[in-house]
Design an enzyme around this catalytic site. Structure first.
Site, short mmCIF file in Angstrom:
data_model
loop_
_atom_site.label_atom_id
_atom_site.label_comp_id
_atom_site.label_asym_id
_atom_site.label_seq_id
_atom_site.Cartn_x
_atom_site.Cartn_y
_atom_site.Cartn_z
N LEU A 80 0.87 -1.24 -0.04
CA LEU A 80 -0.09 0.00 0.13
C LEU A 80 0.99 1.17 -0.05
O LEU A 80 0.45 2.34 -0.83
CB LEU A 80 -1.01 -0.17 1.31
CG LEU A 80 -1.71 1.26 1.38
CD1 LEU A 80 -2.86 1.46 0.41
CD2 LEU A 80 -2.18 1.01 2.74
N ARG A 112 21.49 -10.07 39.22
CA ARG A 112 22.75 -9.05 39.52
C ARG A 112 22.60 -8.20 40.75
O ARG A 112 21.58 -7.96 41.39
CB ARG A 112 22.72 -8.03 38.42
CG ARG A 112 23.35 -6.70 38.39
CD ARG A 112 24.66 -6.69 37.78
NE ARG A 112 25.25 -5.49 37.99
CZ ARG A 112 26.61 -4.84 37.43
NH1 ARG A 112 26.90 -5.87 36.85
NH2 ARG A 112 26.92 -3.77 38.18
N GLN A 132 14.22 -0.75 45.99
CA GLN A 132 12.80 -0.25 45.65
C GLN A 132 12.72 0.44 44.06
O GLN A 132 11.75 0.60 43.54
CB GLN A 132 12.53 0.65 46.66
CG GLN A 132 10.93 0.88 46.63
CD GLN A 132 10.50 1.89 47.76
OE1 GLN A 132 10.84 2.97 47.61
NE2 GLN A 132 9.63 1.49 48.56
N GLU A 145 1.63 -0.15 9.70
CA GLU A 145 -0.03 -0.64 9.69
C GLU A 145 -0.52 0.49 10.27
O GLU A 145 -1.66 0.24 11.15
CB GLU A 145 -0.12 -2.11 10.23
CG GLU A 145 0.58 -3.04 9.42
CD GLU A 145 0.07 -4.40 9.43
OE1 GLU A 145 -1.10 -4.71 10.07
OE2 GLU A 145 1.03 -5.29 9.21
N GLU A 166 -0.49 8.33 15.24
CA GLU A 166 -1.32 9.38 14.95
C GLU A 166 -2.66 8.83 14.31
O GLU A 166 -3.76 9.29 14.46
CB GLU A 166 -0.79 10.46 14.12
CG GLU A 166 0.22 11.28 14.80
CD GLU A 166 1.61 10.37 15.33
OE1 GLU A 166 1.88 9.44 14.41
OE2 GLU A 166 2.36 10.64 16.22
N1 COS Z 1 -11.97 0.69 7.85
C1 COS Z 1 -12.85 0.56 6.98
N2 COS Z 1 -13.03 1.37 5.98
C2 COS Z 1 -12.37 2.73 6.14
C3 COS Z 1 -11.69 2.82 7.39
C4 COS Z 1 -11.31 1.93 8.20
N3 COS Z 1 -10.73 1.85 9.30
N4 COS Z 1 -11.15 4.18 7.42
C5 COS Z 1 -11.81 4.84 6.01
N5 COS Z 1 -12.29 4.04 5.35
C6 COS Z 1 -13.15 4.16 4.42
C7 COS Z 1 -14.29 5.22 4.42
O1 COS Z 1 -15.23 4.62 4.83
C8 COS Z 1 -14.28 5.51 3.04
O2 COS Z 1 -15.08 4.93 2.10
P1 COS Z 1 -16.60 5.21 1.77
O3 COS Z 1 -16.41 6.56 1.03
O4 COS Z 1 -16.86 4.15 0.80
O5 COS Z 1 -17.48 5.17 2.99
C9 COS Z 1 -12.78 5.58 2.53
O6 COS Z 1 -12.13 4.55 3.13
C10 COS Z 1 -12.08 6.74 2.60
O7 COS Z 1 -12.22 7.10 3.82
P2 COS Z 1 -11.99 8.89 3.95
O8 COS Z 1 -12.89 9.61 3.14
O9 COS Z 1 -12.15 8.91 5.70
O10 COS Z 1 -10.46 9.13 3.81
P3 COS Z 1 -9.26 9.93 4.37
O11 COS Z 1 -8.28 10.01 3.32
O12 COS Z 1 -9.93 11.05 5.06
O13 COS Z 1 -8.69 9.16 5.68
C11 COS Z 1 -7.54 7.28 6.51
C12 COS Z 1 -8.47 7.70 5.64
C13 COS Z 1 -6.52 8.34 7.16
C14 COS Z 1 -8.23 6.85 7.77
C15 COS Z 1 -6.89 6.19 5.91
O14 COS Z 1 -5.98 6.78 4.74
C16 COS Z 1 -5.80 5.39 6.64
O15 COS Z 1 -6.05 4.51 7.36
N6 COS Z 1 -4.24 5.66 6.50
C17 COS Z 1 -3.29 4.84 7.06
C18 COS Z 1 -2.98 3.66 6.26
C19 COS Z 1 -1.89 2.94 6.83
O16 COS Z 1 -2.16 2.12 7.95
N7 COS Z 1 -0.77 2.86 6.31
C20 COS Z 1 0.16 2.07 6.72
C21 COS Z 1 0.75 1.26 5.50
S1 COS Z 1 0.47 -0.43 5.31
S2 COS Z 1 2.23 -0.88 6.48
#
Ligand code: COS
Length: 379
Positions: A125, A268, A279, A363, A367
């Site tokens: 991703l 140790r 303590q 993952e 934040e």
């Molecule tokens: N579970 C299921 N669906 C989710 C979700 C979750 N935790 N978070 C968001 N979605 C869905 C939303 O419901 C939306 O879908 P619909 O439009 O069909 O309802 C869609 O994803 C987009 O969500 P949103 O509009 O909230 O997008 P944003 O860009 O505002 O935020 C976040 C999305 C930040 C939550 C997302 O990008 C994220 O989780 N980022 C972190 C990714 C990550 O973990 N990266 C690590 C890499 S893998 S090692």
């Protein structure tokens, strides 16, 4: 409420503990120093059923529950977090995603060998400019009728070189934003797919982290997971579950460091008595043990909710948020209790301290977990 494990869960925990002590412990420092992937050990983990623990036995999986999985993850992570991240990605991102959303053909072709551990999978991703901001995918999958043409770069991919099967998230219709994204199964060796450089990391140095490059890679549409445009929801849903695995990893890293610190404090002496009789050290150990127990309760709650098909999104994010935070704190205190010895490799705690940091990043960063939790609270 029942805080007891079943006989099966206890057996899985004991098997993981034995494997970690006997097979992963020897050589763990060397693998960390030389960034050596534990290939042989991962192969054995596959043979023992640790790579597809929750997959239905009809697809060569273990058919176990998520509690068994987190117990095993904790035990493996106490000793070798590089092996456990490979295990976590294969189990909770790749196998789970394919079992839940894959077609019958995809399950037959990919899930079976992945769950049996005869091959390893990767989940792709993150990009150079899309980590937390995951909707901003630059990798493109151009629709060519019966196939896609994949172009782009993925970054920080766990199992990057050792995997045979990659689930790649890519944008097909940028104008549809996240609804134009697809999840595609890509095989190693496909023309145009190149594994890039290995990352030289601070921690989990035995894990195999690479960038990946795709240039005009032809992917048949039969390799798409789910409907057209399902890719982002696929990634988010899969990551929700993946976070339970990483939370269990953080818990294991914390617990591994705590156990070493407790052992050291019992052996140790300083100022004429054992460290554990001071303590100052007792208070540290008390706090470490309490944090670990609290993290374990959150991890097990998330696993329990998942097992009972209840909404576990908030619980998984809370478990990862808290467990990764206490992993930082507990491993740092473990180094402190060891004093100068804690700062050198042979006592293991410095490695666990370095390994702990990544659990606050991958993952979903700390934040992002707070963002996920707060969205669940106010929705
Ligand atoms: N579970 C299921 N669906 C989710 C979700 C979750 N935790 N978070 C968001 N979605 C869905 C939303 O419901 C939306 O879908 P619909 O439009 O069909 O309802 C869609 O994803 C987009 O969500 P949103 O509009 O909230 O997008 P944003 O860009 O505002 O935020 C976040 C999305 C930040 C939550 C997302 O990008 C994220 O989780 N980022 C972190 C990714 C990550 O973990 N990266 C690590 C890499 S893998 S090692």
């Amino acid at each position: 409420m029942n805080f007891e494990y079943t006989e099966e869960q206890k057996a899985v925990q004991a098997a993981a503990r034995d494997f970690a002590r006997n097979e992963l412990f020897p050589g763990v420092i060397e693998r960390d120093t030389h960034q050596k992937f534990p290939a042989e050990q991962i192969k054995k983990m596959g043979e023992l059923g640790f790579m597809g623990m929750m997959v239905d036995p009809q697809y060569s999986g273990g058919g176990m529950d998520t509690i068994s999985y987190v117990l095993a993850m904790e035990e493996i992570s106490k000793i070798d977090a590089s092996a456990s991240v490979c295990m976590s990605v294969n189990n909770s991102l790749v196998c789970w995603g394919l079992e839940e959303f894959g077609t019958a053909e995809q399950k037959e072709k990919y899930l079976k060998p992945l769950a049996a551990g005869s091959i390893i999978g990767a989940f792709c991703l993150s990009e150079p400019e899309a980590g937390s901001d995951a909707t901003s995918q630059r990798t493109t999958a151009e629709d060519k009728g019966d196939h896609y043409i994949l172009n782009g770069t993925k970054n920080w991919i766990t199992n990057g070189n050792s995997a045979s099967v990659y689930i790649v998230i890519a944008q097909t219709h940028p104008e549809k934003r996240h609804k134009g994204i697809n999840a595609l199964i890509v095989e190693k060796g496909m023309p145009g797919f190149v594994v890039g450089k290995k990352e030289d990391k601070m921690g989990i140095r035995g894990s195999d982290t690479h960038s990946l490059m795709f240039t005009d890679v032809k992917i048949p549409k039969t390799s798409r997971i789910g409907e057209e445009g399902f890719g982002f929801t696929f990634a988010m849903t899969t990551l929700n579950g993946g976070r339970i695995g990483i939370a269990a990893q953080a818990l294991g890293i914390a617990c591994g460091a705590y156990e070493l610190a407790l052992k050291y404090a019992r052996e140790r002496k300083a100022f004429g008595k054992l460290l554990c009789e001071h303590q100052a050290i007792q208070f540290k150990l008390s706090e470490m043990a309490t944090k670990i127990d609290a993290a374990r309760l959150l991890v097990h709650k998330a696993a329990y909710l998942k097992d009972y098909n209840k909404d576990f999104v908030k619980a998984a994010a809370m478990a990862k948020l808290f467990a990764s935070q206490i992993a930082q704190e507990v491993t740092t205190e473990a180094v402190q209790i060891h004093g100068g010895y804690g700062y050198v490799k042979e006592f293991h705690v410095e490695r666990l301290m370095r390994d702990a940091k990544i659990t606050q990043i991958y993952e979903g960063t700390t934040e992002i977990q707070k963002l996920v939790i707060s969205r669940e609270l106010i929705k």
